[in-house]
Motif scaffolding. Sequence first.
Motif, PDB file in Angstrom:
ATOM      1  N   LEU A  91      19.968  -3.661  -9.408  1.00 44.25           N
ATOM      2  CA  LEU A  91      18.713  -3.882 -10.129  1.00 44.25           C
ATOM      3  C   LEU A  91      18.950  -3.810 -11.628  1.00 44.25           C
ATOM      4  O   LEU A  91      18.817  -2.746 -12.216  1.00 44.25           O
ATOM      5  N   ASP A  92      19.285  -4.933 -12.262  1.00 48.22           N
ATOM      6  CA  ASP A  92      19.384  -4.878 -13.720  1.00 48.22           C
ATOM      7  C   ASP A  92      17.994  -5.108 -14.308  1.00 48.22           C
ATOM      8  O   ASP A  92      17.017  -5.289 -13.595  1.00 48.22           O
ATOM      9  N   ASP A  93      17.933  -5.092 -15.639  1.00 48.73           N
ATOM     10  CA  ASP A  93      16.627  -5.157 -16.293  1.00 48.73           C
ATOM     11  C   ASP A  93      15.848  -6.407 -15.915  1.00 48.73           C
ATOM     12  O   ASP A  93      14.629  -6.379 -15.824  1.00 48.73           O
ATOM     13  N   ARG A  94      16.546  -7.515 -15.677  1.00 52.54           N
ATOM     14  CA  ARG A  94      15.833  -8.748 -15.385  1.00 52.54           C
ATOM     15  C   ARG A  94      15.353  -8.775 -13.944  1.00 52.54           C
ATOM     16  O   ARG A  94      14.463  -9.526 -13.597  1.00 52.54           O
ATOM     17  N   MET A  95      15.977  -7.989 -13.099  1.00 51.01           N
ATOM     18  CA  MET A  95      15.665  -8.016 -11.673  1.00 51.01           C
ATOM     19  C   MET A  95      14.473  -7.117 -11.356  1.00 51.01           C
ATOM     20  O   MET A  95      13.772  -7.340 -10.364  1.00 51.01           O
ATOM     21  N   ILE A  96      14.225  -6.090 -12.192  1.00 48.94           N
ATOM     22  CA  ILE A  96      13.207  -5.098 -11.827  1.00 48.94           C
ATOM     23  C   ILE A  96      11.806  -5.699 -11.728  1.00 48.94           C
ATOM     24  O   ILE A  96      11.112  -5.444 -10.742  1.00 48.94           O
ATOM     25  N   PRO A  97      11.351  -6.538 -12.699  1.00 54.80           N
ATOM     26  CA  PRO A  97       9.998  -7.085 -12.522  1.00 54.80           C
ATOM     27  C   PRO A  97       9.868  -7.880 -11.232  1.00 54.80           C
ATOM     28  O   PRO A  97       8.871  -7.747 -10.506  1.00 54.80           O
ATOM     29  N   ARG A  98      10.903  -8.659 -10.902  1.00 55.84           N
ATOM     30  CA  ARG A  98      10.842  -9.442  -9.677  1.00 55.84           C
ATOM     31  C   ARG A  98      10.808  -8.544  -8.440  1.00 55.84           C
ATOM     32  O   ARG A  98      10.012  -8.751  -7.527  1.00 55.84           O
ATOM     33  N   ALA A  99      11.667  -7.518  -8.442  1.00 52.41           N
ATOM     34  CA  ALA A  99      11.687  -6.607  -7.293  1.00 52.41           C
ATOM     35  C   ALA A  99      10.351  -5.893  -7.148  1.00 52.41           C
ATOM     36  O   ALA A  99       9.832  -5.749  -6.041  1.00 52.41           O
ATOM     37  N   ALA A 100       9.777  -5.464  -8.287  1.00 50.44           N
ATOM     38  CA  ALA A 100       8.518  -4.720  -8.229  1.00 50.44           C
ATOM     39  C   ALA A 100       7.392  -5.607  -7.721  1.00 50.44           C
ATOM     40  O   ALA A 100       6.589  -5.202  -6.879  1.00 50.44           O
ATOM     41  N   ILE A 101       7.336  -6.846  -8.210  1.00 44.60           N
ATOM     42  CA  ILE A 101       6.228  -7.709  -7.805  1.00 44.60           C
ATOM     43  C   ILE A 101       6.409  -8.133  -6.359  1.00 44.60           C
ATOM     44  O   ILE A 101       5.444  -8.211  -5.592  1.00 44.60           O
ATOM     45  N   LEU A 102       7.663  -8.353  -5.919  1.00 47.29           N
ATOM     46  CA  LEU A 102       7.909  -8.635  -4.499  1.00 47.29           C
ATOM     47  C   LEU A 102       7.503  -7.456  -3.637  1.00 47.29           C
ATOM     48  O   LEU A 102       6.875  -7.620  -2.584  1.00 47.29           O
ATOM     49  N   GLY A 103       7.866  -6.244  -4.098  1.00 53.50           N
ATOM     50  CA  GLY A 103       7.481  -5.051  -3.358  1.00 53.50           C
ATOM     51  C   GLY A 103       5.972  -4.952  -3.233  1.00 53.50           C
ATOM     52  O   GLY A 103       5.445  -4.664  -2.154  1.00 53.50           O
ATOM     53  N   ALA A 104       5.270  -5.227  -4.331  1.00 52.32           N
ATOM     54  CA  ALA A 104       3.809  -5.177  -4.291  1.00 52.32           C
ATOM     55  C   ALA A 104       3.264  -6.242  -3.356  1.00 52.32           C
ATOM     56  O   ALA A 104       2.291  -6.005  -2.623  1.00 52.32           O
ATOM     57  N   ALA A 105       3.902  -7.446  -3.337  1.00 54.69           N
ATOM     58  CA  ALA A 105       3.431  -8.516  -2.450  1.00 54.69           C
ATOM     59  C   ALA A 105       3.645  -8.128  -0.996  1.00 54.69           C
ATOM     60  O   ALA A 105       2.773  -8.353  -0.151  1.00 54.69           O
ATOM     61  N   VAL A 106       4.805  -7.526  -0.696  1.00 55.18           N
ATOM     62  CA  VAL A 106       5.065  -7.107   0.681  1.00 55.18           C
ATOM     63  C   VAL A 106       4.087  -6.010   1.089  1.00 55.18           C
ATOM     64  O   VAL A 106       3.549  -5.996   2.200  1.00 55.18           O
ATOM     65  N   PHE A 107       3.817  -5.082   0.155  1.00 52.83           N
ATOM     66  CA  PHE A 107       2.845  -4.019   0.385  1.00 52.83           C
ATOM     67  C   PHE A 107       1.477  -4.628   0.703  1.00 52.83           C
ATOM     68  O   PHE A 107       0.829  -4.277   1.697  1.00 52.83           O
ATOM     69  N   ALA A 108       1.048  -5.609  -0.125  1.00 51.23           N
ATOM     70  CA  ALA A 108      -0.249  -6.251   0.107  1.00 51.23           C
ATOM     71  C   ALA A 108      -0.231  -7.028   1.419  1.00 51.23           C
ATOM     72  O   ALA A 108      -1.191  -6.971   2.195  1.00 51.23           O
ATOM     73  N   GLY A 109       0.870  -7.732   1.697  1.00 46.89           N
ATOM     74  CA  GLY A 109       0.960  -8.503   2.933  1.00 46.89           C
ATOM     75  C   GLY A 109       0.958  -7.613   4.157  1.00 46.89           C
ATOM     76  O   GLY A 109       0.443  -7.996   5.211  1.00 46.89           O
TER      77      GLY A 109
END
Lengths: 220, 236
Positions: free
Chosen positions: A32-50
């Motif tokens: 998880l480098d700096d550029r990957m964290i926003p993507r990982a976080a938003i994916l995590g939130a999407a999976v959480f919502a899904g």
Amino acid sequence: MAHIPDGILSLPVLIGGGLITAGGVALALRRLDDRMIPRAAILGAAVFAGSLIAVPVGPSSVHVLLSGMMGIMLGTATFAVVLVILLLQALLFGFGGLTTLGVNTVNIALPGVVFALLLGPAIRATPSGVLRAALAGAVGALSVLGTGALVASSLALSSSEFTPVASVLLATYLPLAVGEAFVTAAIVGFLARVQPEALRPVIASSASPSAPPSTPSSAS
Amino acid sequence: MAPADLRLRLLAAFIAIACLSQLHSLAVAGVLLALVLPLAWFLGPLAFPWRRLWHLEGFLLLLFATLPFTMDGRPLFTLGPLVASLDGVWRASLIAAKVSTCVLVLTVLLGDVEPARLGVALRGLRVPERLSRLCVMTMRYTSLLRDEARRLHDAMRARGFRPRSSRHTWRSYGNLIGMLLVRALDRAERVEEAMLCRGYTGSFPYHAPPFPPLRDWIGFGAISAAGVAILVIDRL
């Protein structure tokens, strides 16, 4: 029931799960480098919502785990994302538990990461939609069955009297695996048509995953 | 009595629940549940957590249905070839009491955690910076994406979609989640660019929270000592 609550597992199982999770999260944080964290976080939130949408399967209803999906899209970073989702679920909804965070993270993340590592390259490379759907479905179904097997063995390792309960639980994972296979195949097919770079566990617009954060990312 | 400082509250809850989850005697666990029930009823920060307890019922019922028949011990009754043992009933009751107590303690101590403060507390507990950043950003986007999921779901229902146990349903849900992910990834890219534009250097500025006051340390000590004391009484 992928979230084992507090008060059931024995101390050695809890500690073992915690240690494996610590190792997995250490791996994830390197990815998880700096550029990957926003993507990982938003994916995590999407999976959480899904995962809040209940899907009817036969007489009961289940919610999708999407761990195979996360494995394909995030690689080993899945460990950190699953740990964060489980912590939030425990604190906000009371699902799962505090002491079982480590065990539950291993149970959910490990099969997804492993099967996505094995089958992911073929999913990304194949030009055939049918083959891609079949492979993605296999990742989804195998991840769910792997989670079921790990949940059952955490219970059985804690106390041998749990073995019958564990095998009943394992049976309830079969319909979930079927549903997850279809949902994962549909998601991967959709992403392959709409945004194929989303299926790679690196930021696709940069040449290397460790590009400095100042590099502007090209619009998709 | 719970410490107001979130770092100490998280630690106290963890220690107390770790102790309670290892109880062996039904008497201690039962008395504890009887004590915690009114506490959660009257002093809990939330309404009584029926839904959280309900969520566990399926598993506990399964335990009560199987444990009496799989554990050896004094026979209670026979059902055809199966013999139900008293020990199994005791064991299932012990687990039911422990699981319920842990859920109630978690609700009383951490039911009113403000998600916005969690990141700072985790950072204060020496959680790696990237992990707490991931946690903060996941929380930030959960409500946003839940709204997005609800809108897409409403749109499907407006087109006459009824969930059934069929391939069409599963494919539709796959498309729904796929669309959610595509929008989320686009949003992630926009967010990252906007953050870089505003001088984001790769980590959030964290203000170290002040040293917790004595009151919070006393609360922390009392809760964790109670957990350890209960465990010691249990093992005596």
